[in-house]
Design a protein around this motif. Structure first.
Motif, PDB file in Angstrom:
ATOM      1  N   LEU A  74       0.828  -1.207   0.000  1.00 32.12           N
ATOM      2  CA  LEU A  74       0.000   0.000   0.000  1.00 32.12           C
ATOM      3  C   LEU A  74       0.863   1.258   0.000  1.00 32.12           C
ATOM      4  O   LEU A  74       0.494   2.277  -0.567  1.00 32.12           O
ATOM      5  N   GLY A  75       2.024   1.165   0.633  1.00 33.36           N
ATOM      6  CA  GLY A  75       2.919   2.312   0.746  1.00 33.36           C
ATOM      7  C   GLY A  75       3.700   2.619  -0.501  1.00 33.36           C
ATOM      8  O   GLY A  75       4.495   3.580  -0.508  1.00 33.36           O
ATOM      9  N   VAL A  76       3.507   1.843  -1.581  1.00 33.38           N
ATOM     10  CA  VAL A  76       4.174   2.144  -2.856  1.00 33.38           C
ATOM     11  C   VAL A  76       3.169   2.176  -4.007  1.00 33.38           C
ATOM     12  O   VAL A  76       3.539   2.010  -5.169  1.00 33.38           O
ATOM     13  N   LEU A  77       1.888   2.387  -3.699  1.00 34.48           N
ATOM     14  CA  LEU A  77       0.904   2.490  -4.770  1.00 34.48           C
ATOM     15  C   LEU A  77       1.168   3.734  -5.617  1.00 34.48           C
ATOM     16  O   LEU A  77       1.641   4.757  -5.127  1.00 34.48           O
ATOM     17  N   HIS A  78       0.823   3.631  -6.899  1.00 38.40           N
ATOM     18  CA  HIS A  78       0.959   4.747  -7.832  1.00 38.40           C
ATOM     19  C   HIS A  78      -0.423   5.186  -8.314  1.00 38.40           C
ATOM     20  O   HIS A  78      -1.389   4.434  -8.245  1.00 38.40           O
ATOM     21  N   GLN A  79      -0.487   6.394  -8.825  1.00 46.63           N
ATOM     22  CA  GLN A  79      -1.724   6.876  -9.446  1.00 46.63           C
ATOM     23  C   GLN A  79      -2.093   5.969 -10.619  1.00 46.63           C
ATOM     24  O   GLN A  79      -1.261   5.240 -11.147  1.00 46.63           O
ATOM     25  N   SER A  80      -3.352   6.059 -11.049  1.00 43.05           N
ATOM     26  CA  SER A  80      -3.810   5.249 -12.178  1.00 43.05           C
ATOM     27  C   SER A  80      -4.962   5.968 -12.876  1.00 43.05           C
ATOM     28  O   SER A  80      -5.331   7.090 -12.494  1.00 43.05           O
ATOM     29  N   ARG A  81      -5.529   5.318 -13.864  1.00 42.81           N
ATOM     30  CA  ARG A  81      -6.682   5.892 -14.563  1.00 42.81           C
ATOM     31  C   ARG A  81      -7.845   6.158 -13.604  1.00 42.81           C
ATOM     32  O   ARG A  81      -8.716   6.983 -13.888  1.00 42.81           O
ATOM     33  N   LEU A  82      -7.882   5.443 -12.480  1.00 41.45           N
ATOM     34  CA  LEU A  82      -8.977   5.587 -11.527  1.00 41.45           C
ATOM     35  C   LEU A  82      -8.714   6.656 -10.465  1.00 41.45           C
ATOM     36  O   LEU A  82      -9.548   6.868  -9.590  1.00 41.45           O
ATOM     37  N   SER A  83      -7.566   7.309 -10.523  1.00 42.74           N
ATOM     38  CA  SER A  83      -7.267   8.337  -9.530  1.00 42.74           C
ATOM     39  C   SER A  83      -8.196   9.527  -9.721  1.00 42.74           C
ATOM     40  O   SER A  83      -8.567   9.887 -10.841  1.00 42.74           O
ATOM     41  N   PHE A  84      -8.555  10.159  -8.614  1.00 40.37           N
ATOM     42  CA  PHE A  84      -9.662  11.098  -8.616  1.00 40.37           C
ATOM     43  C   PHE A  84      -9.390  12.364  -9.416  1.00 40.37           C
ATOM     44  O   PHE A  84     -10.302  12.942 -10.015  1.00 40.37           O
ATOM     45  N   MET A  85      -8.143  12.831  -9.449  1.00 36.37           N
ATOM     46  CA  MET A  85      -7.831  13.998 -10.269  1.00 36.37           C
ATOM     47  C   MET A  85      -8.046  13.698 -11.748  1.00 36.37           C
ATOM     48  O   MET A  85      -8.600  14.512 -12.490  1.00 36.37           O
ATOM     49  N   ARG A  86      -7.620  12.525 -12.180  1.00 35.83           N
ATOM     50  CA  ARG A  86      -7.750  12.171 -13.588  1.00 35.83           C
ATOM     51  C   ARG A  86      -9.205  11.913 -13.965  1.00 35.83           C
ATOM     52  O   ARG A  86      -9.634  12.238 -15.076  1.00 35.83           O
ATOM     53  N   VAL A  87      -9.977  11.334 -13.050  1.00 38.80           N
ATOM     54  CA  VAL A  87     -11.410  11.167 -13.302  1.00 38.80           C
ATOM     55  C   VAL A  87     -12.056  12.527 -13.544  1.00 38.80           C
ATOM     56  O   VAL A  87     -12.867  12.705 -14.469  1.00 38.80           O
ATOM     57  N   LEU A  88     -11.683  13.525 -12.725  1.00 41.74           N
ATOM     58  CA  LEU A  88     -12.281  14.855 -12.846  1.00 41.74           C
ATOM     59  C   LEU A  88     -11.887  15.527 -14.162  1.00 41.74           C
ATOM     60  O   LEU A  88     -12.756  16.078 -14.861  1.00 41.74           O
ATOM     61  N   THR A  89     -10.613  15.514 -14.519  1.00 39.02           N
ATOM     62  CA  THR A  89     -10.218  16.207 -15.745  1.00 39.02           C
ATOM     63  C   THR A  89     -10.826  15.536 -16.970  1.00 39.02           C
ATOM     64  O   THR A  89     -11.218  16.228 -17.928  1.00 39.02           O
ATOM     65  N   ASP A 103     -11.976   1.608 -21.971  1.00 40.70           N
ATOM     66  CA  ASP A 103     -13.276   0.940 -22.012  1.00 40.70           C
ATOM     67  C   ASP A 103     -13.413  -0.128 -20.946  1.00 40.70           C
ATOM     68  O   ASP A 103     -14.520  -0.426 -20.491  1.00 40.70           O
ATOM     69  N   LEU A 104     -12.308  -0.698 -20.501  1.00 40.84           N
ATOM     70  CA  LEU A 104     -12.355  -1.708 -19.450  1.00 40.84           C
ATOM     71  C   LEU A 104     -12.246  -1.106 -18.053  1.00 40.84           C
ATOM     72  O   LEU A 104     -12.701  -1.723 -17.082  1.00 40.84           O
ATOM     73  N   VAL A 105     -11.642   0.078 -17.947  1.00 37.35           N
ATOM     74  CA  VAL A 105     -11.240   0.602 -16.641  1.00 37.35           C
ATOM     75  C   VAL A 105     -12.108   1.754 -16.154  1.00 37.35           C
ATOM     76  O   VAL A 105     -12.570   1.764 -15.004  1.00 37.35           O
ATOM     77  N   ASP A 106     -12.354   2.737 -17.006  1.00 40.58           N
ATOM     78  CA  ASP A 106     -12.857   4.020 -16.524  1.00 40.58           C
ATOM     79  C   ASP A 106     -14.223   3.931 -15.858  1.00 40.58           C
ATOM     80  O   ASP A 106     -14.512   4.671 -14.910  1.00 40.58           O
ATOM     81  N   GLY A 107     -15.075   3.025 -16.315  1.00 42.69           N
ATOM     82  CA  GLY A 107     -16.393   2.896 -15.716  1.00 42.69           C
ATOM     83  C   GLY A 107     -16.365   2.445 -14.278  1.00 42.69           C
ATOM     84  O   GLY A 107     -17.329   2.680 -13.529  1.00 42.69           O
ATOM     85  N   LEU A 108     -15.271   1.826 -13.856  1.00 42.80           N
ATOM     86  CA  LEU A 108     -15.172   1.357 -12.477  1.00 42.80           C
ATOM     87  C   LEU A 108     -15.099   2.503 -11.479  1.00 42.80           C
ATOM     88  O   LEU A 108     -15.351   2.303 -10.286  1.00 42.80           O
ATOM     89  N   ALA A 109     -14.764   3.703 -11.945  1.00 43.06           N
ATOM     90  CA  ALA A 109     -14.704   4.852 -11.030  1.00 43.06           C
ATOM     91  C   ALA A 109     -16.048   5.097 -10.359  1.00 43.06           C
ATOM     92  O   ALA A 109     -16.103   5.570  -9.218  1.00 43.06           O
ATOM     93  N   SER A 110     -17.131   4.759 -11.037  1.00 41.97           N
ATOM     94  CA  SER A 110     -18.456   4.981 -10.462  1.00 41.97           C
ATOM     95  C   SER A 110     -18.767   4.018  -9.328  1.00 41.97           C
ATOM     96  O   SER A 110     -19.776   4.188  -8.633  1.00 41.97           O
ATOM     97  N   CYS A 111     -17.908   3.025  -9.115  1.00 42.18           N
ATOM     98  CA  CYS A 111     -18.104   2.049  -8.034  1.00 42.18           C
ATOM     99  C   CYS A 111     -17.295   2.387  -6.790  1.00 42.18           C
ATOM    100  O   CYS A 111     -17.298   1.621  -5.820  1.00 42.18           O
ATOM    101  N   MET A 112     -16.596   3.513  -6.775  1.00 41.00           N
ATOM    102  CA  MET A 112     -15.614   3.769  -5.724  1.00 41.00           C
ATOM    103  C   MET A 112     -16.166   4.522  -4.524  1.00 41.00           C
ATOM    104  O   MET A 112     -15.487   4.651  -3.510  1.00 41.00           O
ATOM    105  N   ALA A 113     -17.399   5.027  -4.613  1.00 39.53           N
ATOM    106  CA  ALA A 113     -18.001   5.694  -3.461  1.00 39.53           C
ATOM    107  C   ALA A 113     -18.571   4.652  -2.502  1.00 39.53           C
ATOM    108  O   ALA A 113     -18.729   3.479  -2.843  1.00 39.53           O
ATOM    109  N   ASP A 114     -18.871   5.086  -1.285  1.00 39.66           N
ATOM    110  CA  ASP A 114     -19.481   4.202  -0.285  1.00 39.66           C
ATOM    111  C   ASP A 114     -20.968   4.500  -0.250  1.00 39.66           C
ATOM    112  O   ASP A 114     -21.399   5.478   0.361  1.00 39.66           O
ATOM    113  N   GLY A 115     -21.746   3.644  -0.907  1.00 40.56           N
ATOM    114  CA  GLY A 115     -23.182   3.855  -0.950  1.00 40.56           C
ATOM    115  C   GLY A 115     -23.967   2.854  -0.135  1.00 40.56           C
ATOM    116  O   GLY A 115     -25.150   2.603  -0.411  1.00 40.56           O
TER     117      GLY A 115
END
Length: 562
Positions: A23-38, A368-380
């Motif tokens: 966990l202490g060496v994780l990197h940003q990815s397509r699912l990171s929140f800044m990139r989702v916003l831009t 197409d495989l990754v970006d839609g998963l961002a909508s699953c990241m909130a706690d609902g």
């Protein structure tokens, strides 16, 4: 479009992923929140205006920046101050800053600005309302700020080497949201499409802050230099992000929000599994990966830190990147599950830091495989914290063992295993980490040692028959309610728990900080101790006038100069 239902390579197990060393060496990815916003702002063609900019020659005043999406607008209200040098501090106990901000829900009126002027500069000492979505503050990087103002005022551009050495003109010391100090609760905005992904309000606030900082330094240079002043070169401006100083106050977040953190990790692990299950890659997909690997290597070369832990990690990462690039140069990235083969090679030959970089990079060719998963990241799931009192003792023991069995054999009376204690400071009501045997803090300990507490609950259950309802046990032992709740949560949220001791003598809180900040999209982590870290946000991101679907895609990977 590939069908994600064809995924057959499983997600990596929690026992592997949820160790602090990883966990202490994780990197940003397509699912990171800044990139989702831009990506969203570009795809939806948001518009940006600056209806107010009342800043004097000394850089004091206020400004408003409004971002408008398909359905509503949000405005950053910024206040610039003349901060004496002896009051400048990155510590949370500071009481004055170079700039203070709030993100307003809509477009503020003059009366709103007057109300905010009386409160936002005070930060914790003031109060905002549910029309504000975040509260933040920032300090200048004093030497770089002076350099940029001086150079521009004299009609010259700042030194790119000095820009890259620091990476930002201002750094935030806090960005508060979700109900703090009177701001709107998360529930008020959670059902808005643009706010569905976690921390989008905070990420928008920082994005607009970066625009304000660029405009403020330009304004001060023009005030000093007059007609001879130069305009900051856009290519240099792009290299400036917003710094951030983050300390222990953020670390307990991933323990206190187990379902939310699970959803972040699970979305990333699902994305990795989907891409590893791709049977063949197109030449364009392979070329995208290779190009971004080269740009990642350049980014790592520019990554600097004086902290011995990070210096050692960077040395290993740079060496691993040399090996990785040599392997990729001669590898088939087209057939026979190329990304799975690449990941398996990385797991066998590289350290965890480079493994996680590979895991993030292989996602890049596959929106197409990754970006839609961002909508699953909130706690609902508001019911997740309800304890099922009808669960049997046997079922509860099994649930505890599934997540915490590694902790049951630890000697929790050994000083090394319980050396630390988390508590809340009286002055700022912020989490702190103390030395249990050196400070009188045990009576104030917060429940942030899930492994120790789960072991105690597991052993306390020895005296109860397996078919006993757990409610009966909890009536007699209410101190174990949190452990039972967490065990039940872990059954539906397998990545909810850190599989390490959070109060051990060897704990590095910066690993907890990086785990969270990587999901924000932070880069160039620079620990200043084992308890706080500086990062850069939005470095390389397009400014509003340059924001397009193309520019919003891979801005986080810097391009090496020719």
């Amino acid at each position: 479009m590939r069908d994600p239902a064809r995924t057959h390579i499983p997600r990596r197990p929690p026992a592997q992923v949820m160790r602090l060393s990883r966990l202490g060496v994780l990197h940003q990815s397509r699912l990171s929140f800044m990139r989702v916003l831009t990506r969203r702002m570009a795809a939806e063609e948001w518009t940006f205006t600056r209806p107010v900019f009342e800043i004097d020659a000394q850089g004091v005043g206020h400004a408003v920046y409004t971002a408008t999406g398909p359905e509503r607008s949000y405005s950053l209200v910024a206040f610039a101050h003349d901060l004496p040098a002896d009051q400048r501090s990155d510590r949370v106990i500071a009481e004055a800053w170079d700039a203070t901000f709030c993100l307003y829900d809509g477009v503020p009126t003059g009366a709103d600005i007057d109300r905010l002027r009386a409160n936002v500069p005070l930060q914790e000492a003031g109060r905002i309302s549910e029309t504000e979505l975040s509260l933040s503050r920032a300090n200048r990087s004093v030497r770089l700020w002076a350099h940029v103002v001086d150079r521009l005022a004299r009609g010259q551009q700042p030194d790119p080497a000095r820009i890259d050495a620091v990476g930002y003109l201002m750094r935030t010391t806090a960005v508060y949201g979700s109900g703090k100090f009177g701001a709107a609760d998360r529930e008020i905005i959670a059902d808005r499409p643009e706010m569905q992904v976690p921390f989008q309000a905070e990420m928008l606030s920082v994005y607009l802050t970066r625009v304000f900082v660029r405009d403020l330094v330009q304004n001060m240079a023009h005030a000093l230099g007059g007609d001879r002043a130069a305009t900051l070169d856009p290519s240099i401006a792009r290299r400036l992000g917003i710094g951030n100083s983050t300390g222990l106050g953020m670390a307990p977040f991933i323990v206190n929000h187990p379902v939310l953190f699970n959803n972040w990790i699970m979305a990333r692990e699902e994305a990795i599994a989907r891409v590893r299950s791709v049977e063949t890659a197109t030449p364009q997909e392979a070329d995208t990966f290779r190009a971004l690997l080269d740009r990642s290597a350049f980014s790592v070369v520019r990554w600097r830190s004086d902290h011995p832990i990070q210096t050692e990690r960077l040395g290993l990462l740079r060496a691993d990147l040399v090996a990785l690039m040599a392997y990729v140069a001669v590898s088939d990235l087209a057939t026979d599950y190329p990304w799975n083969r690449l990941y398996q090679w990385a797991e066998a030959n590289l350290h965890e830091d480079a493994q996680e970089l590979v895991a993030s990079l292989i996602l890049e060719p596959y929106p197409d495989l990754v970006d839609g998963l961002a909508s699953c990241m909130a706690d609902g799931d508001p019911d997740a914290f309800h304890i099922d009192g009808a669960q049997s003792v046997a079922e509860t023991r099994a649930a505890l063992a599934e997540t915490f069995d590694w902790a049951f054999d630890l000697d929790w009376s050994a000083p090394s295993n319980c050396a630390r204690a988390w508590y809340v400071s009286e002055e700022k009501l912020e989490p702190r980490l103390g030395e249990r045997f050196d400070e009188p803090i045990a009576d104030y300990e917060q429940p942030l040692a899930p492994a120790r507490d789960a072991a105690a609950a597991f052993h306390a259950l020895d005296n109860y028959a397996g078919d006993t309802a757990i409610a009966e046990f909890l009536l007699a032992h209410p101190q174990h309610r949190q452990s039972i709740r967490r065990a039940q949560i872990a059954r539906i949220a397998p990545y909810a728990e850190i599989r390490d001791n959070t109060i051990s003598a060897d704990l590095l809180p910066i690993d907890m900080l990086r785990a969270k900040l990587s999901f924000f999209g932070a880069t160039h982590f620079d620990p200043r101790s084992d308890r706080w870290v500086r990062i850069a946000m939005y470095t390389g991101a397009p400014y509003p006038e340059d924001l397009t679907p193309a520019s919003a895609e891979h801005w986080i990977y810097p391009e090496a100069p020719p």
